[in-house]
Design a protein around this motif. Structure first.
Motif, PDB file in Angstrom:
ATOM      1  N   ILE A 176     135.441  33.219 -67.685  1.00  6.22           N
ATOM      2  CA  ILE A 176     135.344  31.747 -66.941  1.00  6.22           C
ATOM      3  C   ILE A 176     135.349  30.598 -68.164  1.00  6.22           C
ATOM      4  O   ILE A 176     135.938  29.624 -68.119  1.00  6.22           O
ATOM      5  CB  ILE A 176     134.140  31.576 -66.110  1.00  6.22           C
ATOM      6  CG1 ILE A 176     134.492  32.360 -64.878  1.00  6.22           C
ATOM      7  CG2 ILE A 176     133.637  30.463 -65.714  1.00  6.22           C
ATOM      8  CD1 ILE A 176     133.079  32.601 -63.906  1.00  6.22           C
ATOM      9  N   ILE A 186     138.954  25.476 -62.365  1.00  3.89           N
ATOM     10  CA  ILE A 186     138.642  26.554 -61.271  1.00  3.89           C
ATOM     11  C   ILE A 186     138.530  25.956 -59.846  1.00  3.89           C
ATOM     12  O   ILE A 186     137.671  25.100 -59.952  1.00  3.89           O
ATOM     13  CB  ILE A 186     137.727  27.235 -61.936  1.00  3.89           C
ATOM     14  CG1 ILE A 186     137.900  28.054 -63.276  1.00  3.89           C
ATOM     15  CG2 ILE A 186     137.083  28.255 -60.847  1.00  3.89           C
ATOM     16  CD1 ILE A 186     136.669  28.620 -64.031  1.00  3.89           C
ATOM     17  N   ILE A 338     139.084  34.744 -59.060  1.00  6.44           N
ATOM     18  CA  ILE A 338     139.130  33.374 -59.359  1.00  6.44           C
ATOM     19  C   ILE A 338     140.394  32.614 -59.305  1.00  6.44           C
ATOM     20  O   ILE A 338     141.418  33.149 -60.004  1.00  6.44           O
ATOM     21  CB  ILE A 338     138.631  33.328 -60.899  1.00  6.44           C
ATOM     22  CG1 ILE A 338     137.347  34.122 -61.130  1.00  6.44           C
ATOM     23  CG2 ILE A 338     138.575  32.013 -61.616  1.00  6.44           C
ATOM     24  CD1 ILE A 338     136.903  34.495 -62.819  1.00  6.44           C
ATOM     25  N   THR A 340     142.645  29.397 -60.153  1.00  8.23           N
ATOM     26  CA  THR A 340     142.793  28.100 -60.686  1.00  8.23           C
ATOM     27  C   THR A 340     144.206  27.688 -60.817  1.00  8.23           C
ATOM     28  O   THR A 340     144.988  28.044 -60.182  1.00  8.23           O
ATOM     29  CB  THR A 340     142.639  28.629 -62.377  1.00  8.23           C
ATOM     30  OG1 THR A 340     143.849  29.577 -62.979  1.00  8.23           O
ATOM     31  CG2 THR A 340     141.236  29.448 -62.562  1.00  8.23           C
TER      32      THR A 340
END
Lengths: 376, 376
Positions: A176, A186, A338, A340
């Motif tokens: 991250i 993000i 995640i 993004t």
């Protein structure tokens, strides 16, 4: 050879494992040009430090002895007089640690490594920050205290690492942080961050009653002694808070919407563990069974996850598509998805064991090595 | 504010995207306390540098102009006289870059960023290492040259990053480096490292003929202009070599067993792209179809992967269980399964888009930020 001095706070399962890793990695680390100098080790009752904190270390024999004493359930004070070290009682411990921090912080970046599960360490850590110390945490408590505490701890952002606070050694924080520093925004994180709840949800998906699954999980050693500590979602919400704060959300633990898997009237203050396991739990079976069935009718599955998206930060059961890393999760792995700009249609997925002393301690050790460039 | 000076070599898709990222991240990086000072940019024909390399930079207007010139297909020499910069021809370029490296290397850690696809940069990079420069690579060629070149480039192991050489911006190298420094031995890596071949293998699994799948992939822009550049496995084997060398294997590209998806008699020297697509390719359909069917009878699927385990390093089609991250792969994601002591039964899995200028450049940018602590 670069020397990284450190003080370990907390010497239970993770802390002891870290000391063993440090000892067994000596030749590897020498090849990497690094020597970890353990200046002191504390637990909740005592502190043991090298007799000359400025120059010396607790040598490998002493570190092995520390692990032996701890695994026997004895106190570190037993080490008084063994090798070149001094021991201190809990009341003297804080002053002694801060003395070493003021001696070594600014000049060497002395690393304060917190492998405890205590909310008591945050004071020392904050003072350590002011003294120029680096901070490495497996302990979630200091980062899930007030925002003021959090901001203080991360105020020198290159001086702190805390990979093992979420997903044990899984490369979550480091990944991250890479996304953040590359300007890849993000948008959304969805994560199954409890091995216990991951196991529970994938088992109830297979048609087993919740009560039976929780009891098996407990007998397999997957749960805390009181399984409600897992089922409450509190541990997951601490991890969610750490993730959300890393993304820049200025929120407190109390702002997170947490779905507990048991109702308030079955809480620890109202019901014993035995009553919960033998009477309370079974009353929850039907509701979960129905939710699983409804999700299944939509072609979906239920997962106990954290969701962080925009201002939303919540922890609880979500209906997710089967056809995703989270949807396919079986067993006790942790999974993070995640989303993004770069990972928009398909998320970046990080998956693997998210618990265990070995991997948690390995994550801490990688963090310590990662800050080696800050000091000469 | 910490300043990181850099010279970008290679200004095609990835390099231009990196410059755009650098410009658009100015305020983010300022918040992180970092300023990226672009001292020079080169392509295969020219070099443009700030008029005073010791102090000045190519400012954001100039960087934007560089991107515009490149996207027009023009030469960087067009920038002669625009803003505070000088341009040099290819023949002067190397001397000029090394001049700046000797000026700034030891004192500032000047970062040589290689976003080219050239095997010509390795000489400058090696000399840069001697001059104290840091190295950040998206270019696989320098790391897949001879072992001697490799050893030279990684000789100051904290001074080099090359995340984007494998899996684009996916946190592969950074995660493996964490495992290494924590002493968690890596027993086995299996990876699908070509988006193109990942797509091809999951489509043939669904019963489509190889020839049709490759043609669709080409028309979707998933393949190189000559799809044999993907089907040969050469690109995957370079990535495998980089991974294997990171794990400490002292091997050359020639030691890797590579399975090409087309036979030698259909190679580029013997058959045109058109003949391959319209005549050769269809002859390969039956064999692949049969292999897919046989795998399926075992409950397995075929994937084109690299396998690194012990002294074994090979690239080709493997039969894998459906019930794994690799087995479930659909589409063009990259997937890595890493087996270690800590991740022994279930691997550490890293999955996501493994190609694209945006994510590749983002990986390079994260690498540049990651070395900020080496110099004051």
């Amino acid at each position: 050879m670069k020397t990284i001095p450190l003080i370990l706070m907390g010497c239970g399962g993770v802390g002891s494992q870290l000391l063993q890793h440090i000892v067994s990695c000596r030749s590897l680390h020498a090849k990497l040009g690094v020597h970890l100098r353990v200046v002191g080790v504390s637990d909740s009752k005592s502190l043991v430090v090298a007799s000359d904190a400025k120059q010396k270390e607790l040598d490998d024999n002493l570190l092995t002895e520390v692990c032996r004493v701890k695994s026997d359930g004895s106190s570190l004070s037993k080490l008084n007089g063994v090798g070149e070290c001094q021991t201190f009682s809990n009341s003297e411990s804080r002053t002694e640690v801060l003395g070493i921090a003021s001696l070594l912080g600014k000049s060497t970046g002395l690393v304060l490594v917190d492998c405890s599960a205590s909310s008591e360490t945050v004071g020392v850590l904050k003072q350590g920050v002011d003294m120029g110390c680096c901070i490495v945490l497996a302990n979630k408590k200091p980062l899930t205290s007030t925002l003021e505490d959090y901001d203080k701890l991360v105020s020198h952002r290159r001086f702190i690492r805390h990979e093992s606070t979420v997903g044990a050694g899984l490369p979550v924080m480091s990944s991250i942080n890479r996304l953040i520093s590359s300007g890849d925004p993000i948008h959304r994180i969805v994560g199954s961050l409890s091995g216990t709840l991951g196991y529970v949800m994938s088992e109830v998906e297979d048609g087993k009653p919740l009560s039976q699954v929780v009891k098996s999980a407990k007998s397999l050693g997957y749960t805390e002694p009181d399984p409600r500590d897992d089922l409450s979602g509190m541990d997951v919400s601490r991890k969610a808070l750490i993730l959300a704060r890393l993304l820049g959300r200025c929120i407190e633990l109390s702002s997170i919407r947490i779905e507990s898997l048991y109702p308030e009237e079955m809480g620890p203050s109202k019901m014993s563990v035995e009553d919960f396991l033998n009477g309370g739990l079974v009353k929850l079976d039907n509701n979960i069974e129905e939710r699983v069935r409804n999700a299944s009718l939509n072609g979906n599955v239920l997962r106990y996850v954290c969701v962080i998206e925009g201002t939303r930060c919540e922890v609880g059961i979500q209906e997710l598509t089967k056809n995703s890393a989270l949807g396919r999760l079986k067993g006790s792995d942790n999974v993070l998805e995640i989303y993004t700009r770069c990972y928009s249609e398909q998320p970046l997925v990080i998956q693997g064991a998210g618990a265990g002393n070995d991997t948690t301690a390995a994550g801490v050790l990688a963090d310590i090595l990662d800050i080696q460039d800050l000091f000469p």
